[in-house]
Design an enzyme around this catalytic site. Structure first.
Site: not given
Ligand code: HDE
Length: 698
Positions: A87, A160, A374
């Site tokens: 993202h 999402n 996060y």
């Molecule tokens: Fe994320 N995800 N994610 N994700 N995600 C990040 O956090 C992570 C997941 C989502 O505009 C990171 O600040 C793991 C699902 C959005 O700043 C990180 C898992 C969904 C955004 C991270 C998931 C998301 C992130 C990268 C599996 C939809 C952007 C930078 C367990 C419900 C937020 C950050 C923004 C961002 C980890 C799965 C949505 C690395 C470990 C499911 C919208 O922390």
């Protein structure tokens, strides 16, 4: 150096202050400190020369003594922070959430019970796979993250634009992300799933197939960030005053309706305007055309959930609206562009663990992993445990505890008490009965690295999604799969994916196999549970959910010297009346002289403003200009692409030569420029009936 600092789109009003200002964060409030107009160092030293570094002589070496140069360059060298691992490419906007219906029977969260209350928020929309400088329109999931600054602390709903996810367990996330990102030996492709490592992982991870159906649908090619749905994805819990829990899924629904582009269009937009979505959002907010979404919830009890033919704790499953209807409870309006991209959009730190009393987590193993990830990622991106003090991240309600010190500490706590319990500070922060409580859920079973049996059905909802689509949307999915897999070099990976498709829909598998030139269908992979035939859910379509409106859309009007003034005026008035924007496109910028010798201001030069920038186009040309432009590739492409992308085209007689050269045949969407009513009606939709004439859909 710019001497004026513009706040950009600020509630639709532009404000500009003379003289430089610095902004200092303080507990979430912005304090604008206007200074006199002297340029200074970071220590406040006035600078007399910002053009030349200190040299030993006019043509001599630069001196180490030049602390002004060193301060400036050193700061510059450290301007970037690590981009988000996923993202990275995002667009943020301020706004508010307003509750219209109380959920007090289900939760004690103030934001969900105080009707009429407006809660400030910051929303960030993103692509997932590409880097911060990647294009806005790859085929990709869109992040939909909303930080609500509630009276009881920040609530981050980090979702999402697709209601399910690729994997069931957080432990697979690093593998998924490694597979989708640029391949590590070659450093490409950027922002694309169409490569071997992604599809290799998918072919070996059947739980991803439902999400793959969504990713291959037009959902991943949005027309505008203002026209996407948002989903919290996981089940959460609402907890009421009595401590009772109800499960909840959160949905954001765009007021402008859902709309997507066509794959060829998305590719061309990437060339025409890599910042397409960011610019679209900026322009909408700047023009006071504030994007709006409804917040809706699906509420269900544990008993109901036990009766679902899938496990709601499995993030690869959704709850069809037909099974649990959506209840609209509020709206989100985005009305203020950030002052500064880095300070806000880049530094905003979303954490699904940021929650308020009255809301709680479910046991979804993906969500459970996210609760850790996060916070951890913010420590590395923002470099300090004090990232919550950055204004965009700070709660707007009072907050106090005994956490102290650390890198870049901004607050200066007074007194000698920094622990609890204590007897020395009667008015210091204490626990409160109004505070957050975790649901007292009963847990049983054996400990272990176990995947619940209820998580084993990987195909039924993938099939349900496919059969719920219109015939055209199904065709787009088949084409997307052919495109993606045609970029995969290893035949065994292609075969494995097509094998999975056989479980989803035999026709789809055959179409993709044919598109990939496979002589025979690959083997059917084993399944542990039988694939079920769920009833189609029309709510999963996009075409079926497009709104009959031109609001929030844009029309390109191609003119040249000699274009008929009355036709241009009538068209632009009709477009405006329908709530859309228009742009005047011409072979050159500046002005064109119309038929009555009046001058018309041009918004875009033809070669730099292709028709992919618009939802519909109008061609108002003199016979001479039409004939001239028929020899101009940019003009021919303008028309041919509008036709191929199923857009309405209004044309006057002078444009005929151009239409002929572009191979545009008359149909319901190609209308006379004088018939503005017919044009506006046609422009409100895509000309789906045209599609079989411009693209092979079988
Ligand atoms: Fe994320 N995800 N994610 N994700 N995600 C990040 O956090 C992570 C997941 C989502 O505009 C990171 O600040 C793991 C699902 C959005 O700043 C990180 C898992 C969904 C955004 C991270 C998931 C998301 C992130 C990268 C599996 C939809 C952007 C930078 C367990 C419900 C937020 C950050 C923004 C961002 C980890 C799965 C949505 C690395 C470990 C499911 C919208 O922390």
């Amino acid at each position: 150096m710019a001497k004026t600092k513009s706040n950009g789109a600020n509630g639709g009003k532009k404000s500009a202050k003379a003289g430089p200002t610095t902004t200092v964060g303080n507990g979430g409030e912005w304090h604008q400190q206007a200074q006199d107009s002297a340029l200074t160092t970071n220590q406040g030293l006035p600078i007399s020369d910002n053009q030349n570094s200190l040299r030993a002589s006019a043509r001599g070496p630069t001196l180490l003594e030049d602390f002004i140069l060193r301060e400036k360059i050193t700061h510059f060298d450290h301007e970037r922070i690590p981009e988000r691992i996923v993202h990275a490419r995002g667009t943020g906007v301020h706004g508010f959430f307003e509750l219209t219906e109380s959920l007090s029977a289900y939760t004690r969260a103030k934001i969900l019970t105080e009707v009429g209350e407006q809660t400030p928020l910051f929303a960030r929309f993103s692509t997932v796979a590409g880097g911060a400088g990647s294009i806005d329109t790859p085929r990709d999931v869109r992040g939909f993250a909303v930080k609500m600054y509630t009276k009881e602390g920040n609530w981050d709903l980090v979702g999402n634009n697709i209601p399910v996810f690729f994997i069931q367990d957080a432990i697979k996330f690093p593998d998924l992300v490694h597979a989708v990102k640029m391949e590590p030996d070659r450093g490409f492709p950027q922002a694309a799933t169409a490569h071997d490592t992604f599809w290799d992982f998918i072919s070996l991870t059947p739980e991803s197939l439902h999400m793959i159906m969504w990713a291959m649908s037009d959902r991943t090619l949005p027309r505008s960030l203002r026209m996407i749905e948002g989903f919290g994805v996981h089940s959460f819990r609402l907890i009421n005053d009595a401590g009772q829990s109800t499960f909840v899924k959160f949905h954001w629904r765009p007021k402008l309706g859902l709309q997507s582009t066509i794959w060829d269009e998305a590719c061309k937009i990437a060339g025409g305007d890599p910042d397409y979505h960011r610019r679209d959002m900026f322009e909408a907010v700047s023009n006071g055309d504030f994007p709006e979404w409804e917040l809706a919830v699906q509420l269900f009890t544990e008993e109901q959930a036990d009766g679902f033919p899938f496990d709601h704790l499995d993030a690869t499953k959704l709850i069809p609206e037909e099974l649990v209807p959506l209840k609209v409870i509020g709206r989100m309006v985005l009305n203020r562009w950030p002052n500064n991209f880095f300070a806000e959009t880049e530094q905003v730190a979303f954490c699904p663990s940021h929650i308020v009393p009255g809301i709680d987590f479910s046991n979804d193993p993906l969500l459970q992993g996210r609760l850790f990830s996060y916070l951890d990622t913010q420590l590395s991106r923002l470099g300090s445990a004090n990232f919550h003090q950055i204004p965009i991240n700070a709660p707007k309600c009072p907050f106090a505890n005994h956490q102290r010190d650390g890198h870049m500490q901004m607050s200066q706590p007074v007194g000698r008490v920094n622990y609890e319990p204590n007897s020395l500070s009667a008015d210091g922060p204490r626990e409160t009965p109004a505070g957050f409580r975790s649901m007292a859920a009963q847990e049983s079973g054996s400990r272990g690295r176990i995947r619940a049996e209820s998580f084993s059905d990987h195909y039924s909802q993938a099939r349900q999604f496919f059969v719920s689509q219109t015939v055209l949307e199904q065709a787009h999915m088949a084409s997307a799969l052919v495109f993606e897999l045609s970029k995969v070099e290893h035949p065994h990976i292609r075969a494995a994916v097509v094998g999975h498709l056989r479980h989803i829909d035999a026709g789809l598998a055959q179409r993709v196999a044919t598109g990939l030139g496979m002589a025979a269908l690959p083997e059917l992979p084993p399944t542990t549970v039988a694939v079920q035939d769920f009833a189609p859910s029309p709510a999963l379509q996009i075409i079926g959910k497009m709104k009959d409106t031109l609001e929030g859309r844009a029309v390109g009007v191609l003119v040249a010297d000699g274009s008929d003034r009355a036709t241009v005026d009538a068209l632009t008035a009709a477009i405006k009346k329908a709530g859309a924007a228009f742009k005047i496109i011409a072979p050159h910028v500046g002005e064109v002289a119309l038929s009555d010798q009046s001058m018309l201001k041009v918004d875009g030069q033809l070669a730099g403003t292709p028709s992919v920038m618009f939802d519909a186009v109008a061609l108002v040309l003199s016979a001479q200009a039409g004939a001239d432009l028929a020899k101009e590739a940019a003009a021919v492409d303008f028309v041919r692409d509008a036709f191929g992308h199923l857009k309405a085209i209004a044309a006057d007689g002078g444009a005929q030569a151009l239409l002929d050269k572009a191979g545009v045949a008359k149909d319901d969407g190609v209308v006379d420029a004088g018939d503005t009513g017919k044009f506006v009606k046609a422009a409100k939709t895509r000309q789906w009936a045209r599609e079989p004439s411009v693209r092979t859909l079988t």
